[in-house]
Design a protein around this motif. Structure first.
Motif, short mmCIF file in Angstrom:
data_model
loop_
_atom_site.label_atom_id
_atom_site.label_comp_id
_atom_site.label_asym_id
_atom_site.label_seq_id
_atom_site.Cartn_x
_atom_site.Cartn_y
_atom_site.Cartn_z
N THR A 4 0.87 -1.14 -0.01
CA THR A 4 0.10 -0.12 -0.07
C THR A 4 0.99 1.35 0.08
O THR A 4 1.72 1.20 0.76
CB THR A 4 -0.87 0.00 1.09
N ALA A 5 0.65 2.14 -1.11
CA ALA A 5 1.41 3.29 -1.32
C ALA A 5 0.71 4.67 -0.51
O ALA A 5 -0.42 4.74 -1.13
CB ALA A 5 1.96 3.40 -2.40
N PHE A 6 1.16 5.48 0.33
CA PHE A 6 0.71 6.66 0.65
C PHE A 6 1.38 7.68 -0.42
O PHE A 6 2.77 7.88 -0.17
CB PHE A 6 1.13 7.04 2.03
N ILE A 7 0.66 8.53 -1.01
CA ILE A 7 1.36 9.41 -2.12
C ILE A 7 0.38 10.89 -1.65
O ILE A 7 -0.74 11.02 -0.91
CB ILE A 7 1.13 9.26 -3.43
N GLY A 8 1.22 12.08 -2.25
CA GLY A 8 0.40 13.26 -2.04
C GLY A 8 1.52 14.23 -1.61
O GLY A 8 2.71 13.79 -1.60
N PRO A 9 1.13 15.58 -1.75
CA PRO A 9 2.27 16.67 -1.62
C PRO A 9 2.81 16.70 -0.15
O PRO A 9 2.57 15.98 0.66
CB PRO A 9 1.67 17.93 -1.81
N SER A 10 3.92 17.25 -0.08
CA SER A 10 4.71 17.33 1.25
C SER A 10 3.87 18.12 2.36
O SER A 10 2.95 18.99 1.80
CB SER A 10 6.11 18.23 1.12
N LYS B 198 5.51 -12.54 2.34
CA LYS B 198 5.54 -12.93 3.52
C LYS B 198 5.08 -11.83 4.32
O LYS B 198 4.79 -12.12 5.58
CB LYS B 198 6.94 -13.08 4.02
N TYR B 199 5.15 -10.68 4.01
CA TYR B 199 4.75 -9.70 5.06
C TYR B 199 3.58 -8.55 4.36
O TYR B 199 3.59 -8.56 3.02
CB TYR B 199 6.17 -8.57 5.27
N THR B 200 3.40 -7.55 5.10
CA THR B 200 2.46 -6.73 4.61
C THR B 200 3.28 -5.34 4.80
O THR B 200 4.01 -4.99 5.61
CB THR B 200 1.33 -6.17 5.15
N VAL B 201 3.25 -4.53 3.40
CA VAL B 201 4.28 -3.34 2.98
C VAL B 201 3.35 -2.20 3.07
O VAL B 201 2.63 -2.19 2.23
CB VAL B 201 4.97 -3.62 1.87
N VAL B 202 3.95 -1.11 3.76
CA VAL B 202 3.32 0.24 3.55
C VAL B 202 4.29 1.06 3.47
O VAL B 202 5.16 1.10 4.07
CB VAL B 202 2.55 0.69 4.92
N ILE B 203 4.18 1.97 2.14
CA ILE B 203 5.42 2.74 1.77
C ILE B 203 4.93 4.18 1.68
O ILE B 203 3.66 4.36 0.82
CB ILE B 203 6.23 2.36 0.70
N VAL B 204 5.56 5.12 2.17
CA VAL B 204 5.18 6.58 1.67
C VAL B 204 6.55 6.83 0.73
O VAL B 204 7.63 6.60 0.67
CB VAL B 204 5.55 7.49 2.87
N THR B 205 5.76 7.52 -0.55
CA THR B 205 6.63 8.01 -1.59
C THR B 205 6.18 9.30 -2.22
O THR B 205 4.95 9.13 -2.33
CB THR B 205 6.97 6.78 -2.65
N HIS B 206 7.13 10.05 -2.63
CA HIS B 206 6.73 10.92 -3.48
C HIS B 206 6.88 10.68 -4.88
O HIS B 206 6.66 11.45 -5.61
CB HIS B 206 7.71 12.11 -3.24
N ASN B 207 7.62 9.52 -5.32
CA ASN B 207 7.76 9.08 -6.71
C ASN B 207 6.75 8.42 -7.42
O ASN B 207 6.30 7.27 -6.85
CB ASN B 207 9.00 8.11 -6.68
N MET B 208 5.75 8.80 -8.22
CA MET B 208 4.48 8.61 -8.64
C MET B 208 4.96 7.22 -9.46
O MET B 208 4.15 6.28 -9.48
CB MET B 208 3.88 9.50 -9.61
#
Length: 268
Positions: free
Chosen positions: A50-56, A214-224
């Motif tokens: 799951t990726a969290f995106i959006g402005p700073s 094996k795991y659940t991954v959550v990532i914050v990224t500014h890279n669309m």
């Protein structure tokens, strides 16, 4: 915007409960008088990215760090609402935060390898979290997690040399291996590739796709493009609200909200 966000989020809450590892309901967060997050409702699926995106400054990292209570150490931080992981209420103030962080690991923006050997970087969390563990088992875990982080073949001949002597990309994969040693269910990544070159970034992305088995991954990224390449689900944050969330393909090809469409076009 708020009505639209609630409507979109409520759809996601109807997901099969067995597929959900983290459930967030009516979550708000403040730093002093600054309302950083407003009425966030979200489900995070098991064994997915799951990726969290959006402005700073829109609340992405605030939510990420709230999931494993990292924000508790920040003066003036407070929150309301509920975050659950497999029906354990993470936001319960009576819970041991160290125990929460054993289940919900975190990898930070910049590689933070400890100034010790590669071996000792991984040994340290093992001996701190597992009592009376034999040296043979420690060795097995270290090798296993280095392999899980796609790093073992690159460092197997220098395990007892300084971790600070390997490249930045290798150090970041070492930090991932270190996070895996205590067998978390969820791993949070706060812009893990922001300081890496394109080749090292690609290796991390390939690794994250492997890790979700094996795991659940959550990532914050500014890279669309990164989010588009690796995420199964995406949540778009704007001014402290989750404006839209859903499957990655849907978010990037047919967004429902004009503000998300503008963001993807680089207008905001």
């Amino acid at each position: 915007m708020a009505e639209e966000a609630i409507s979109l989020q409520e759809k996601d809450i109807d997901s099969n409960i067995e597929d959900i590892v983290i459930s967030i309901k009516d979550f708000n967060a403040w730093y002093g008088n600054n309302n950083a997050l407003s009425d966030v409702n979200m489900n995070i699926k098991r064994n997915a990215i799951t990726a969290f995106i959006g402005p700073s400054g829109c609340g992405k990292t605030t939510l990420l760090r709230s999931i494993n209570r990292m924000n508790d150490v920040i003066n003036g931080y407070r929150c309301s609402g509920i975050i659950k992981m497999d029906n354990i209420e993470v936001t319960d103030s009576d819970l041991d935060t160290l125990e929460i962080r054993r289940k919900i690991g975190m990898v930070f923006q910049d590689p933070n390898a400890f100034p010790m050997s590669i071996y000792d970087n991984l040994k340290l969390p093992i001996v701190e979290n597992f009592s009376n563990i034999e040296k043979k088992r420690i060795n097995e875990i270290i090798i296993e997690k280095l392999k899980d982080a796609a790093l073992y073949d690159e460092v197997k001949d220098r395990l007892h040399k300084s971790a600070l002597k390997i490249s930045g990309g290798q150090q970041q994969r070492l930090c991932i291996a270190r996070a895996l040693t205590i067998e978390p269910k969820v791993i949070l990544f706060d812009e893990p590739c922001s300081s890496l070159d394109p080749i090292a970034t690609l290796k991390i992305e390939e690794l994250l796709v492997q890790l979700k088995e094996k795991y659940t991954v959550v990532i914050v990224t500014h890279n669309m493009e990164q989010a588009r390449r690796i995420a199964d689900d995406v949540a778009f944050f704007y001014k402290g609200e989750v404006v839209e969330q859903g499957a990655s393909e849907k978010i990037f090809t047919t967004p429902n909200s004009q503000i998300l469409s503008n963001y993807l076009k680089g207008i905001i």
